[in-house]
Design an enzyme around this catalytic site. Structure first.
Site, PDB file in Angstrom:
ATOM      1  N   SER A  25       7.242  -1.458   4.266  1.00 21.01           N
ATOM      2  CA  SER A  25       7.845  -2.032   5.187  1.00 21.01           C
ATOM      3  C   SER A  25       9.138  -1.723   6.362  1.00 21.01           C
ATOM      4  CB  SER A  25       7.546  -3.614   4.952  1.00 21.01           C
ATOM      5  OG  SER A  25       6.592  -4.267   4.687  1.00 21.01           O
ATOM      6  N   GLY A  97      -1.589  -0.988  10.335  1.00 23.22           N
ATOM      7  CA  GLY A  97      -1.117  -1.805  11.799  1.00 23.22           C
ATOM      8  C   GLY A  97       0.861  -2.176  12.180  1.00 23.22           C
ATOM      9  N   ARG A 125      -8.888  -3.861  14.178  1.00 22.88           N
ATOM     10  CA  ARG A 125      -7.943  -5.427  13.532  1.00 22.88           C
ATOM     11  C   ARG A 125      -7.968  -5.913  15.055  1.00 22.88           C
ATOM     12  NH1 ARG A 125      -4.556  -2.717   9.275  1.00 22.88           N
ATOM     13  NH2 ARG A 125      -3.931  -5.087   8.507  1.00 22.88           N
ATOM     14  N   SER A 170       2.777 -14.087  10.311  1.00 25.92           N
ATOM     15  CA  SER A 170       2.456 -12.358  10.323  1.00 25.92           C
ATOM     16  C   SER A 170       4.028 -11.800  10.407  1.00 25.92           C
ATOM     17  CB  SER A 170       1.400 -12.502  10.856  1.00 25.92           C
ATOM     18  OG  SER A 170       1.218 -10.912  11.495  1.00 25.92           O
ATOM     19  N   ASP A 318      -0.060  -9.054   0.325  1.00 29.53           N
ATOM     20  CA  ASP A 318      -0.585  -7.981   0.800  1.00 29.53           C
ATOM     21  C   ASP A 318      -0.616  -7.188  -1.365  1.00 29.53           C
ATOM     22  OD1 ASP A 318      -0.299  -6.609   2.492  1.00 29.53           O
ATOM     23  OD2 ASP A 318       1.143  -5.736   2.352  1.00 29.53           O
ATOM     24  N   LYS A 345      -7.395  -7.748   7.257  1.00 29.20           N
ATOM     25  CA  LYS A 345      -6.680  -6.802   6.484  1.00 29.20           C
ATOM     26  C   LYS A 345      -6.822  -5.111   6.438  1.00 29.20           C
ATOM     27  CE  LYS A 345      -2.455  -8.977   5.750  1.00 29.20           C
ATOM     28  NZ  LYS A 345      -1.322  -8.643   6.634  1.00 29.20           N
ATOM     29  N   ARG A 349     -10.471  -8.265   3.155  1.00 27.97           N
ATOM     30  CA  ARG A 349     -10.411  -7.824   1.036  1.00 27.97           C
ATOM     31  C   ARG A 349     -11.246  -9.381   0.454  1.00 27.97           C
ATOM     32  NH1 ARG A 349      -4.054  -5.593   1.798  1.00 27.97           N
ATOM     33  NH2 ARG A 349      -4.404  -3.730   2.771  1.00 27.97           N
TER      34      ARG A 349
HETATM   35  C1  S3P Z   1       3.712  -6.008   7.146  1.00 24.39           C
HETATM   36  C2  S3P Z   1       3.854  -7.216   6.792  1.00 24.39           C
HETATM   37  C3  S3P Z   1       2.284  -8.122   7.017  1.00 24.39           C
HETATM   38  C4  S3P Z   1       1.848  -6.973   5.518  1.00 24.39           C
HETATM   39  C5  S3P Z   1       1.872  -5.626   5.714  1.00 24.39           C
HETATM   40  C6  S3P Z   1       3.157  -5.032   6.262  1.00 24.39           C
HETATM   41  C7  S3P Z   1       5.542  -5.646   7.716  1.00 24.39           C
HETATM   42  O1  S3P Z   1       1.512  -7.804   7.729  1.00 24.39           O
HETATM   43  O2  S3P Z   1       0.666  -6.929   5.719  1.00 24.39           O
HETATM   44  O3  S3P Z   1       1.123  -4.417   5.196  1.00 24.39           O
HETATM   45  O4  S3P Z   1       6.261  -5.211   7.736  1.00 24.39           O
HETATM   46  O5  S3P Z   1       6.255  -6.179   8.697  1.00 24.39           O
HETATM   47  P1  S3P Z   1       1.401  -9.133   8.956  1.00 24.39           P
HETATM   48  O6  S3P Z   1       2.136  -9.413   9.369  1.00 24.39           O
HETATM   49  O7  S3P Z   1      -0.167  -9.079   9.944  1.00 24.39           O
HETATM   50  O8  S3P Z   1       0.408 -10.087   7.402  1.00 24.39           O
END
Ligand code: S3P
Length: 436
Positions: A25, A97, A125, A170, A318, A345, A349
């Site tokens: 992230s 994503g 997704r 999120s 995660d 995801k 999952r």
């Molecule tokens: C992330 C947020 C999460 C996480 C992803 C990374 C990010 O997703 O599952 O692996 O870097 O902001 P969500 O915000 O959709 O839950």
């Protein structure tokens, strides 16, 4: 793409000191905000995984000069908030994503059009969750009929700030809206139903951009500037999680994970494992570049099943594939609720883990928003990861407690978040090899 399979012999224990790769992230955000800053941002500890490299390639395609990565070091020659150029081709974001959702927000405010594409998983997704708030801000985005990628983002729109109440917890949606807010007239605020990772807010503030955070509300106003800075990316707690679980379930383990990111919006996995009885010692706690970091020593311990507190779900979002393996090795039942986000995801999952655990002889009953897992004896066998990196790594750790070898299919995507997983895990004691 060649099929990559993991073969993991049963048994063994984990020991020694390991440093898992950089936080995914934070690595994404270092490229995005470094590119938009004035001046040169130096990054160390950058994750050289396919997901963050997809973000890097996207910004190069928009005219940003980036030196590296060289052993996790990058120099990003920021072009300022208004210096990106129209990419010659659609931006391909692979499995990521985070790249797609955060870029959607940032690109909605540019003066040029862009198209965002991804692999089969990313193209299925949900993207409506970012299209809706961006449209409310004045953006124009076309998607496939189901609200999926490719996304066609029409530039040259005037964005205005909104106060957006997120329908789900999120960080990607929150970050998307805040990044669009950098280009919007007036104030943009996000209000989240539960706290989620706050790396965007921290990094913006660290680069001198005023962000007001109060409880679950984060606000900023458009029209500011970002100042280049140094970013030291800590090890990814989401990658460390596989080792926290592996060392907890394998008798005789004593493993230290170094320099792990301990941002309080990410440490749910430690809280959940401790509630299950895990022995995790935190030492050398320090702050590195605006993010808390520590070393984690984990020794094997008998685990017990628990009802996972719903408040911890977004803080461990995660880590559930790994936690489900811990639950399979625990005494009694583990119940997860309030986790419907796991179904959207990189794979579903809940279903994919239930199928895999059942194939290994564990009673695992999926529910719409979670799962019920009865601890038991893990058998050897063959499981499908459905191309989901975290499913593959979770089942690799399961072999430490299985009574026969585990074969895991479709593991190439482990490189999206954890390049070098097989070598690092083997060095720590996992009897893993790659086939194919
Ligand atoms: C992330 C947020 C999460 C996480 C992803 C990374 C990010 O997703 O599952 O692996 O870097 O902001 P969500 O915000 O959709 O839950």
């Amino acid at each position: 793409m060649t099929e990559v399979r993991f073969h993991v012999e049963a048994g063994g224990r984990l020991g020694g000191r390991v440093r898992v790769p950089g936080d995914k992230s934070i690595s994404h955000r270092s490229i995005m905000l470094g590119s938009l800053a004035d001046g040169v941002t130096e990054v160390s500890g950058f994750l050289e995984g396919e997901d963050s490299l997809a973000t890097l390639a996207a910004f190069r395609a928009m005219g940003v000069a980036i030196e590296g990565p060289d052993e996790g070091q990058l120099s990003i020659h920021g072009v300022g908030l208004h210096g990106l150029r129209r990419p010659a081709e659609p931006l391909y974001l692979g499995n990521s994503g985070t790249s797609m959702r955060l870029l959607a927000g940032l690109l909605a405010g540019q003066g040029f059009d862009t198209v965002l594409t991804g692999d089969a998983s990313l193209s299925s997704r949900p993207m409506k969750r970012v299209i809706d708030p961006l449209t409310e801000m004045g953006a124009r985005i076309d998607s496939e009929p189901g609200g999926t990628a490719p996304l066609r983002i029409h530039g040259g729109q005037r964005l205005h700030g909104i106060h957006y109440r997120l329908p789900m917890a999120s960080a990607q949606v929150k970050s998307c809206v805040l990044l669009a807010g950098l280009y919007a007239e007036g104030e943009t605020c996000t209000i989240e139903p539960a706290p989620t990772r706050d790396h965007t807010e921290r990094m913006l503030a660290g680069m001198g951009y005023p962000v007001e955070v109060e409880g679950r509300t984060a606000c900023l106003s458009g029209g500011g500037r970002l100042r280049a800075t140094r970013i030291d990316v800590p090890s990814d707690i989401s990658s460390a999680a596989f080792f926290l679980v592996g060392a907890s379930i394998a008798a005789g383990s004593d493993l230290t994970l170094e320099h792990v990111g301990m941002n309080p919006t990410r440490t749910g996995v430690i809280d959940i494992l401790r509630l299950m009885g895990a022995d995790i010692e935190v030492s050398n706690a320090r702050e590195v570049g605006g993010e808390p970091v520590a070393d984690l020593r984990v020794r094997s311990a008998p685990l017990k099943g628990i009802a996972i507190p719903e408040a911890l779900v977004p803080l461990a979002i995660d880590e559930f594939p790994a936690l489900f393996v811990a639950a399979a090795c625990a005494e009694g039942e583990t119940l997860l609720t309030g986790a419907e986000e796991l179904r959207v995801k990189e794979s579903d999952r809940i279903q994919v883990m239930a199928d895999g655990l059942q194939a290994l002889g564990i009673q695992a009953d999926p529910t719409p928003d979670g799962i019920r897992i009865q601890g038991g004896v893990l058998r050897g066998g063959r499981v499908a990861s459905h191309g989901d990196h975290r499913i593959a790594m979770a089942f690799a750790m399961a072999a430490l407690r299985a009574d026969g070898p585990i074969d895991i299919e479709d593991c190439a995507n482990v490189n999206t978040s954890f390049p070098g997983f097989v070598e690092l895990a083997a060095g720590a004691g996992l009897k893993i090899s790659t086939l194919g």
